[in-house]
Write a protein that holds these residues in place. Sequence first.
Motif, short mmCIF file in Angstrom:
data_model
loop_
_atom_site.label_atom_id
_atom_site.label_comp_id
_atom_site.label_asym_id
_atom_site.label_seq_id
_atom_site.Cartn_x
_atom_site.Cartn_y
_atom_site.Cartn_z
N ASN A 1 0.80 -1.22 0.00
CA ASN A 1 0.00 0.00 0.00
C ASN A 1 0.84 1.28 0.00
N VAL A 2 1.94 1.27 -0.74
CA VAL A 2 2.72 2.49 -0.93
C VAL A 2 2.13 3.25 -2.10
N GLU A 3 1.73 4.50 -1.85
CA GLU A 3 1.00 5.25 -2.87
C GLU A 3 1.91 5.70 -4.01
N PHE A 4 3.06 6.28 -3.66
CA PHE A 4 3.99 6.78 -4.68
C PHE A 4 5.26 5.95 -4.62
N LYS A 5 5.62 5.37 -5.75
CA LYS A 5 6.80 4.50 -5.76
C LYS A 5 8.11 5.28 -5.63
N SER A 6 8.06 6.59 -5.86
CA SER A 6 9.27 7.40 -5.69
C SER A 6 9.48 7.85 -4.25
N ASN A 7 8.47 7.67 -3.41
CA ASN A 7 8.56 8.09 -2.02
C ASN A 7 9.13 6.96 -1.16
N TYR B 1 34.49 -21.12 -6.16
CA TYR B 1 33.48 -20.33 -6.86
C TYR B 1 32.51 -19.81 -5.81
N ARG B 2 32.53 -18.51 -5.57
CA ARG B 2 31.77 -17.91 -4.48
C ARG B 2 30.46 -17.32 -4.99
N TYR B 3 29.43 -17.50 -4.17
CA TYR B 3 28.11 -16.95 -4.44
C TYR B 3 27.74 -15.99 -3.30
N ALA B 4 26.84 -15.08 -3.58
CA ALA B 4 26.50 -14.03 -2.62
C ALA B 4 25.00 -13.87 -2.49
N HIS B 5 24.57 -13.31 -1.35
CA HIS B 5 23.19 -12.89 -1.11
C HIS B 5 23.17 -11.37 -0.99
N TYR B 6 22.07 -10.77 -1.42
CA TYR B 6 21.89 -9.33 -1.26
C TYR B 6 20.55 -9.07 -0.60
N PHE B 7 20.55 -8.23 0.44
CA PHE B 7 19.36 -7.91 1.21
C PHE B 7 19.13 -6.40 1.17
N VAL B 8 17.88 -6.02 1.04
CA VAL B 8 17.55 -4.59 0.98
C VAL B 8 16.23 -4.37 1.71
N ARG B 9 16.12 -3.20 2.30
CA ARG B 9 14.89 -2.78 2.99
C ARG B 9 14.57 -1.36 2.56
N LEU B 10 13.39 -1.17 2.00
CA LEU B 10 12.92 0.15 1.57
C LEU B 10 11.87 0.65 2.54
N GLU B 11 11.98 1.92 2.91
CA GLU B 11 11.01 2.55 3.81
C GLU B 11 10.36 3.73 3.11
N GLU B 12 9.15 4.01 3.52
CA GLU B 12 8.40 5.12 2.93
C GLU B 12 8.76 6.43 3.63
N GLY B 13 8.85 7.48 2.82
CA GLY B 13 9.13 8.79 3.39
C GLY B 13 10.50 9.31 2.98
#
Length: 217
Positions: free
Chosen positions: A134-140, A170-182
């Motif tokens: 329920n994020v209204e604006f994807k740029s916010n 041969y190495r493999y990786a994980h990437y984690f991200v957290r986006l917040e509104e505002g």
Amino acid sequence: MLKIFSSILSRGSKTVFTPGIVPISFPAQNVRTISLSSSRNEWEKPVGPRRWPRQNKKVFPPQEIGEERRPAFVCHMNLNFKYSPDKLWYVACMVRGMTIDEALRQLDYVKKKGAWIVKKTLLEAQELAVKEHNVEFKSNLWVSESFVGKGLVVHGIRRHARMRAGHITYRYAHYFVRLEEGPPLENIYPHKLPRDGPTLLQQWIEERRNERIYNSV
């Protein structure tokens, strides 16, 4: 002495011969067999972390009247891709604290393989935030957390001259991200906090108050 005929099995039917009687044919009954072509995911143990997406299912209590609105957030990850975690760490630290548009813009100028991996994960998280959170604006949105994890490590052998062999990984990786509104925070890194007198005094007072005195009443 009567000759005993054995039963003959054929595909799709079963024919029985008995002495003095015309052979009778009837359909064979279905036999339950064990199928070995089932999905491997049902038997294999899942590889990689699983706790990070569970934060999206966290339920918060209702807010009080007049309380500041709780910003929405979304957690996303990309698992087990062929890239070194040490090289990806530089890209992950670069986008931390940026807005989503600024992070995507800066990643276009980074000539590294990890840049398009991070960009792909950010776009997926942005789409997930709009559709399911329920994020209204994807740029916010802004990148509040961005870090790397160690994935699979495949060991191999590299052939050398004179019938010698060397060890290769041969190495493999994980990437984690957290986006917040505002809007993003001004000081996301502790070492970038202002070093003026009042700030240092307040920091010193908080450290003294949080100090634990052992063997006290």
